[in-house]
Motif scaffolding. Structure first.
Motif, PDB file in Angstrom:
ATOM      1  N   THR A   1     -10.071   4.447   7.146  1.00  0.00           N
ATOM      2  CA  THR A   1      -8.641   4.151   7.097  1.00  0.00           C
ATOM      3  C   THR A   1      -8.243   3.446   5.808  1.00  0.00           C
ATOM      4  O   THR A   1      -9.022   2.692   5.221  1.00  0.00           O
ATOM      5  N   TYR A   2      -7.003   3.715   5.385  1.00  0.00           N
ATOM      6  CA  TYR A   2      -6.352   2.980   4.308  1.00  0.00           C
ATOM      7  C   TYR A   2      -5.123   2.248   4.831  1.00  0.00           C
ATOM      8  O   TYR A   2      -4.284   1.813   4.060  1.00  0.00           O
TER       9      TYR A   2
ATOM     10  N   ILE B   1       0.837  -1.206   0.000  1.00  0.00           N
ATOM     11  CA  ILE B   1       0.000   0.000   0.000  1.00  0.00           C
ATOM     12  C   ILE B   1       0.867   1.249   0.000  1.00  0.00           C
ATOM     13  O   ILE B   1       0.488   2.281  -0.553  1.00  0.00           O
TER      14      ILE B   1
ATOM     15  N   GLY C   1     -12.741  -0.601   6.087  1.00  0.00           N
ATOM     16  CA  GLY C   1     -12.328   0.786   6.207  1.00  0.00           C
ATOM     17  C   GLY C   1     -12.626   1.408   7.549  1.00  0.00           C
ATOM     18  O   GLY C   1     -12.041   2.421   7.911  1.00  0.00           O
TER      19      GLY C   1
ATOM     20  N   HIS D   1     -11.391  10.645  -2.388  1.00  0.00           N
ATOM     21  CA  HIS D   1     -10.658  10.555  -1.131  1.00  0.00           C
ATOM     22  C   HIS D   1      -9.213  11.044  -1.261  1.00  0.00           C
ATOM     23  O   HIS D   1      -8.593  11.410  -0.255  1.00  0.00           O
TER      24      HIS D   1
ATOM     25  N   GLU E   1     -14.669  -2.169   1.899  1.00  0.00           N
ATOM     26  CA  GLU E   1     -14.157  -1.457   0.724  1.00  0.00           C
ATOM     27  C   GLU E   1     -15.270  -1.165  -0.281  1.00  0.00           C
ATOM     28  O   GLU E   1     -16.151  -2.000  -0.503  1.00  0.00           O
TER      29      GLU E   1
ATOM     30  N   MET F   1      -6.832  12.995   1.808  1.00  0.00           N
ATOM     31  CA  MET F   1      -6.020  12.063   2.578  1.00  0.00           C
ATOM     32  C   MET F   1      -5.061  12.814   3.500  1.00  0.00           C
ATOM     33  O   MET F   1      -4.446  13.804   3.116  1.00  0.00           O
TER      34      MET F   1
ATOM     35  N   ASP G   1      -5.601   8.088   6.708  1.00  0.00           N
ATOM     36  CA  ASP G   1      -7.055   8.200   6.804  1.00  0.00           C
ATOM     37  C   ASP G   1      -7.591   9.405   6.050  1.00  0.00           C
ATOM     38  O   ASP G   1      -6.871  10.370   5.784  1.00  0.00           O
TER      39      ASP G   1
ATOM     40  N   HIS H   1      -4.461   2.080  -4.642  1.00  0.00           N
ATOM     41  CA  HIS H   1      -5.237   1.406  -3.612  1.00  0.00           C
ATOM     42  C   HIS H   1      -6.371   2.274  -3.085  1.00  0.00           C
ATOM     43  O   HIS H   1      -7.144   1.820  -2.237  1.00  0.00           O
ATOM     44  N   VAL H   2      -6.458   3.507  -3.525  1.00  0.00           N
ATOM     45  CA  VAL H   2      -7.557   4.395  -3.105  1.00  0.00           C
ATOM     46  C   VAL H   2      -8.653   4.265  -4.152  1.00  0.00           C
ATOM     47  O   VAL H   2      -8.575   4.849  -5.239  1.00  0.00           O
TER      48      VAL H   2
END
Length: 1156
Positions: A612-613, A554, A755, A648, A742, A652, A706, A642-643
């Motif tokens: 959260t990521y 990630i 998430g 978003h 997700e 971030m 996040d 990955h977003v």
């Protein structure tokens, strides 16, 4: 500890061998009774060390007295036995020391703890009310008391004069001393130099006189020491500080300052709900901490800011001459240079003159009757016992200007009446509420329990340290279990689990509470630390974040050369042991291990959710001495692939966790960068876009990638006692957990990453869980929902083989849009304890979507107050064929419903003792077993019913035709007045064709040695006077004492299933720990029933039925003349009648044979 105040004889231990009794009354506080040993073997040993091991929090550190009695309530002096006692060791009786070969009696003991009070440390001085010309500042302290009967001597607050210097009439900022030099050093709390900090005079904070260099040093010339005053030092993300310069008369001044990381305000004392009469007064209190400390407080009424000049408030708000229109919600907002925060709202109720404080008429409360109890004429299986709403009321307070009313008042039971329920074949006694009144509130014990294990393989955190704030609160057990007793005024509970062996991550958790005294069980997961790698501090180092087979990381941590430093600020140049543990949202099993509760506080002081990521914990150490190292100028790279929601990306942020508050605080924003890199499985390098954030690793070691998310909804969920989903059988105190998943598929290993997660406790009207939702795409966000009660998972409403809206609780067509699926929807082999839904935000213009179960975030009140027939999701307990009936109604999930009565099943609302007996059944079918519990020896309860317990036996999967039941019964012991023991009479009655075949020999011997002995002439059941002693599995009796009834029962049932005194199982083991054995064979059918004959041979059966009916009519005609013949005597008539009838039967039989 039970805080009871007695005027009694104090038994004071003066030596190790003598009990000295002072015949004078004294005010004491006694613990409950303890009995941890039996007189078998060498004697009876009630060791204080062992009592503390089993009941840690119930005995004070230094008892002042001890009392011992036998379980038959005989004082030691009256037994004629040789006993020993010591306040350091406890109480013991040795069998070999007794005269004439006697055996020691079975003793139990209690301890007297001194009623005491002491002041806590003084808090910090508040801000001076004036900077010059004279002002004042205040500091406060709190009184720590062992009970309400004692008070601290002294004042809770001190006032000090300050700001005495005269206000200047001229501008001294122009004064200069060319030959004077001011030197200074600025460091962080870890000793690291703070570079680029602003240095200014406190009276001119906007005029920057100097900046600190890379070593944290600065130098200012031309400042006169006499006129310079204080020096102000500031830097972003640090709390500003003001220090005074020291002058040694040589023209040089020296300043050394330590900057602490800035921390947003955090409320530690919230205003509390209060009830007052019109014309009275009230005080609401608010207190917050932070770095720097908050210096401004604002009070709001129903969302409107109150005028500070009119109400003259600071931290505390005082209202005089109250009026009904002042009722409503009050909250405070406090702020500092680091941010703002709001307190929890408190409800003030002002009762108008002439209005009752509490409604005297009880509300309807239906209890379920036993399965075999149907009231004639109504066919109803429920009965209205009445209930008083346990809301606060206006009582007579000794002092009404405290932050927290010491003795709160609540609506409670004033009068009850005895009634009889007609069940057709038998009657049941019941006590019903007839009148309510305002009384002192019952203060239940608020407990948080659970078990701490790793998320990967369930390894327990053994002997881990538990912290609440900076205070050590306890230790986990060998199996990772823990119990915490929480102050009743706690609004937000943050608990930090620390592994002293450093195998697992230090994990702060935010726990939800049940203020009514329910014990909430939390299954806590922690992450195992990743094995450290060796990196060179003098080189650039990159560490991947998130490593899953077949997937790209990630992100990355990039650490420039020479970035590591020791605690004293020195640059570290050796080999670093680096451990970076990443909590990867692509693995849903890590969701429960996430630290904190994924919330942040915005600029207005509102607590809002984060999505959260990924989270990561860093641990850098010196290779040689394992010293913890810090790092500066660390870069965090996040791969934008990955977003999955492009909106978003610009929002971030990088966050760090405050371990004391459990709140995430902003570290930095992200910026774009493009780089060429080779991904997993790629044959060539390609351009990829990253987000880059910068951070320093100082005191905090937990970080988060996040975004704030404002697309929010509420989900309505209810829990029930059974799959009948009756409104009167809703369960309270159930922990409902919702995990946001997700937004769309994107990972081969797990199609939907998590998430966010949230947990809520069900109340009388279910629970509303916050969740992310979307109005454009129904499947943009999905959720995974589970329910747990006391460590037991509840079952969700089924979705297969056919979707039934009446069972799921959601009507069509909204149900199809939500796409409800239980966890076993596609695979019946999976567990049935969760469901998955699409979080489709309801369309307010569509009538079908305005009645739940998903509500817009602004309609939170509609969700909380939704009627039972509104759409909602459902869970239910899997335990079937289980029933409990109490003559004095009591809800175990709400300890405030307890009533002091001789027939109360639980005699003490602060300590609950659960008793179970294990009954083994030999038979092909499972059998219902009932315990009938009557008063036995107490004058107030003898022969009266306490209650009934029904349970169906559970099959032993290892042994054919064998099952067992763990049956609850009413424990013997003190009743609520603590004056006399009652040996309750217990009847164990299996339902059906059952016969008792064996009784545990140790149990039988115990009952014989402890008379009176109940008669046991009936082979179809078993009767005993319940043991006073807490017998164990060798007797087939399982006894557990706890401060929560549900927890006590869960532990006892687990031990009973396992057949041990310290184990736990949910699989029935019938080969150990059994008290009674019954044989319950099926009744043999000697001939076919009419229904079976019709199925097997219908034509022949119908023909036989016709012949039998014709023969019956002929027999009736033959019998009529014989019945009117007169005989000389009754006996002769009976004999002759039998003869004639026999002759007639022979004739009928002959005619039948002739026809055939």
């Amino acid at each position: 500890m039970t805080s009871n105040v007695y005027l009694d004889l104090c038994i004071i231990v003066a030596s190790s061998d003598v009990l000295i009794v002072f015949f004078s009354p004294c005010v004491t506080e006694w613990t409950s009774w303890f009995n941890i040993d039996h007189p078998g073997g060498n004697g009876d040993y009630e060791r204080l060390e062992a009592i503390r091991f089993y009941y840690r929090e119930r005995v004070c550190a230094r008892p002042t007295a001890m009392e011992a009695r036998t379980t038959d309530w005989v004082a030691p002096a009256d037994t004629g036995e040789v006993v020993h006692s010591s306040l350091e060791k406890g109480f013991w009786c040795v069998n070999n020391e007794q005269p004439r070969g006697r055996v020691c009696s079975n003793y139990h003991v209690r301890f007297q703890c001194p009623p005491g009070s002491s002041w806590g440390p003084w808090g910090r001085w508040g801000t001076c009310s004036a900077t010059c010309g004279g002002g004042r500042r205040i500091r406060r302290r709190t009184c720590a008391r062992s009970s309400e009967t004692v008070q601290c001597t002294g004042r809770p607050a001190e006032i000090q004069k300050c700001g005495r210097s005269p206000c200047p009439g001229t501008d001294c900022s122009r004064c200069a001393c060319d030959d004077h030099v001011l030197h200074g050093e600025v460091h962080g709390v870890t000793g690291v130099p703070v570079a680029e900090a602003w240095v200014a005079l406190d009276r001119e904070p906007k005029v920057i006189r100097a900046l600190t260099d890379a070593k944290g040093q600065f130098r200012i010339t031309g400042i006169c020491s006499a006129s310079s005053g204080a020096i102000s030092i500031r830097k972003e993300k640090f709390a500003p500080i003001t220090v005074s310069a020291a002058n040694n008369g040589t023209g040089l001044s020296w300043v050394r300052a330590v900057l602490r990381s800035a921390e947003k305000p955090y409320v530690v004392k919230h205003p509390e709900d209060k009830v007052r009469y019109e014309g009275g007064r009230v005080m609401m209190c608010c207190k917050a901490t932070g770095s720097p400390p908050p210096d401004k407080y604002y009070w709001y009424h129903n969302g409107t800011l109150l005028d500070r000049k009119l109400y003259k408030y600071e931290e505390d708000l005082v209202l005089w001459s109250l009026k009904p229109e002042q009722s409503g919600q009050y909250y405070c907002k406090t702020s500092s240079s680091a941010g703002s925060i709001k307190s929890s709202p408190a409800l003030l109720t002002v009762i108008a003159k002439g209005q009752p404080s509490c409604n005297s008429t009880p509300e309807m409360h239906l209890i379920r009757l036993p399965m075999d109890c149907v009231q004639p004429g109504t066919d109803s299986m429920h009965y209205n016992t009445g209930r008083c709403l346990h809301n606060k009321c206006a009582g007579s307070l000794d002092f009404d200007m405290r932050c927290r009313d010491e003795a709160g008042f609540c609506c409670g039971v004033k009068d009850m009446e005895s009634r009889v329920i007609n069940c057709g074949s038998y009657i049941l006694p019941i006590r019903a509420v007839t009148q309510c009144s305002c009384q002192k509130c019952l203060q239940p014990t608020v407990l948080v329990r659970g078990r701490v294990v790793t998320a990967d393989n369930g390894e327990p955190l053994r002997f881990g340290h538990i912290y609440i704030g900076k205070e050590r609160a306890g230790t986990t057990g060998y199996q990772g279990g823990f119990t915490l007793q929480i102050p009743p005024d706690t609004q937000r509970l943050v608990v930090n689990f620390v592994d002293p062996t450093e195998k697992f991550l230090d994990t702060p958790k935010v726990f939800i509470l049940d203020k009514r005294g329910g014990s909430i069980y939390h299954d806590v997961k922690v992450m195992r630390k990743k094995a450290p790698i060796d990196i060179n501090a003098g080189e650039t180092n990159s560490i991947n974040l998130g490593e899953i087979n077949g997937e790209d990381p990630i992100g990355q941590l990039v650490i420039p050369p020479n970035s590591f430093h020791k605690e004293n600020g020195e640059i570290y140049e050796g080999t670093v042991k680096a451990s970076v543990t990443f909590i990867d949202p692509r693995n849903i099993t890590t969701a429960a291990a996430a630290p904190g509760d994924l919330n942040f506080v915005d600029g207005e002081g509102d607590m809002l959710p984060l999505r959260t990521y990924g989270m990561f914990s860093v641990d850098f150490r010196d290779e040689s001495n394992k010293e913890v190292l810090g790092a500066g100028a660390v870069q965090v790279l996040l791969d934008t692939q990955h977003v999955k929601m492009p909106e978003h990306i610009p929002k971030m942020k990088l966050w760090s966790l405050n371990p004391d508050t459990g709140v995430w605080e902003e570290e930095s924003d992200f910026s774009y960068t493009t780089t060429t890199a080779g991904g997993h499985g790629r044959s060539k390098r390609e351009e990829r876009t990253f987000l880059i954030g910068n951070m320093e690793i100082r005191e905090r070691r937990l970080f988060n990638l996040d975004v704030p998310e404002n697309r929010r909804c509420y989900v309505k969920v209810r829990a029930y006692m059974s799959d009948k989903f009756l409104s009167s059988e809703q369960l309270e105190g159930v922990v409902i957990t919702l995990i946001n998943l997700e937004p769309k598929p994107g990972f081969s290993s797990n199609p939907r990453a998590w998430g966010r997660f949230d947990s809520v406790i069900t109340g009388s009207n279910g629970a509303c869980l916050p969740a992310f939702c979307d109005a454009q795409r129904p499947d943009a966000y999905t959720a995974y929902v589970t329910a747990m009660m006391g460590g037991e998972e509840l079952e969700a409403a089924p979705s297969s083989p056919k979707m039934n809206p009446n069972i799921i609780g959601v009507s069509q067509p909204y149900l199809d849009k939500i796409d409800y699926q239980r966890s076993d929807h596609d695979d019946p082999a999976l567990k049935k304890t969760a469901f998955k839904i699409n979080l489709a935000k309801p369309n307010q213009n569509n009538f079908d979507e305005t009645n739940g179960p998903i509500y817009p975030y602004q309609n939170a009140l509609s969700c909380e107050n939704a009627p039972i027939d509104a759409n909602h999701f459902r869970f239910f307990r899997v335990e079937k064929d289980k029933y409990e009936y109490n003559v004095i109604p009591f809800e175990e999930n709400d300890l405030t419903t307890w009533m002091g009565d001789y027939l109360s099943w639980w005699p003490n609302p602060q300590e609950f003792r659960a008793c179970f007996i294990k009954v083994k059944i030999h038979g092909q079918k499972e059998v219902m077993v009932r315990s009938r519990n009557l008063g036995g020896t107490h004058r107030e309860t003898k022969g009266k019913l306490y209650g009934l317990r029904d349970i169906r036996s559970t099959r032993d999967m290892r042994e054919a035709n064998t099952s067992a039941a763990c049956l609850e019964f009413k424990c013997s012991g003190m009743l609520f007045d603590q004056a006399e023991v009652d040996r309750s009479i217990i009847s164990v009655l299996p339902q059906g064709n059952c016969r008792k075949t064996n009784t545990n020999s140790l149990l039988q011997e115990y009952l014989i040695k402890h008379p009176p002995v109940a008669p046991n002439n009936d082979t179809h059941g078993f009767t005993m006077l319940a043991p006073v002693d807490p017998l164990g599995h060798n007797y087939g009796i399982y006894t557990v004492t706890d401060q929560n009834p549900r927890v006590a029962k869960e532990i006892a049932i687990g031990r009973c299933f396992d057949g041990t005194s310290d184990g736990f199982s949910r699989e029935m083991k019938t080969d150990s720990g059994v008290a009674l054995t019954f044989s319950c064979p099926e009744r043999k059918i000697n001939r076919e029933s009419l229904f079976q004959r019709l199925q097997n041979n219908p034509s022949q059966t119908l023909a036989q039925m016709g012949r039998s009916m014709r023969e019956s009519e002929g027999m009736q005609a033959q019998r009529l003349p014989t019945r009117i013949v007169a005989y000389p005597s009754e006996q002769q008539g009976r004999t002759q009648n039998r003869r004639v009838t026999s002759t007639t039967r022979r004739r009928v039989s002959m005619r039948t044979q002739q026809r055939q």
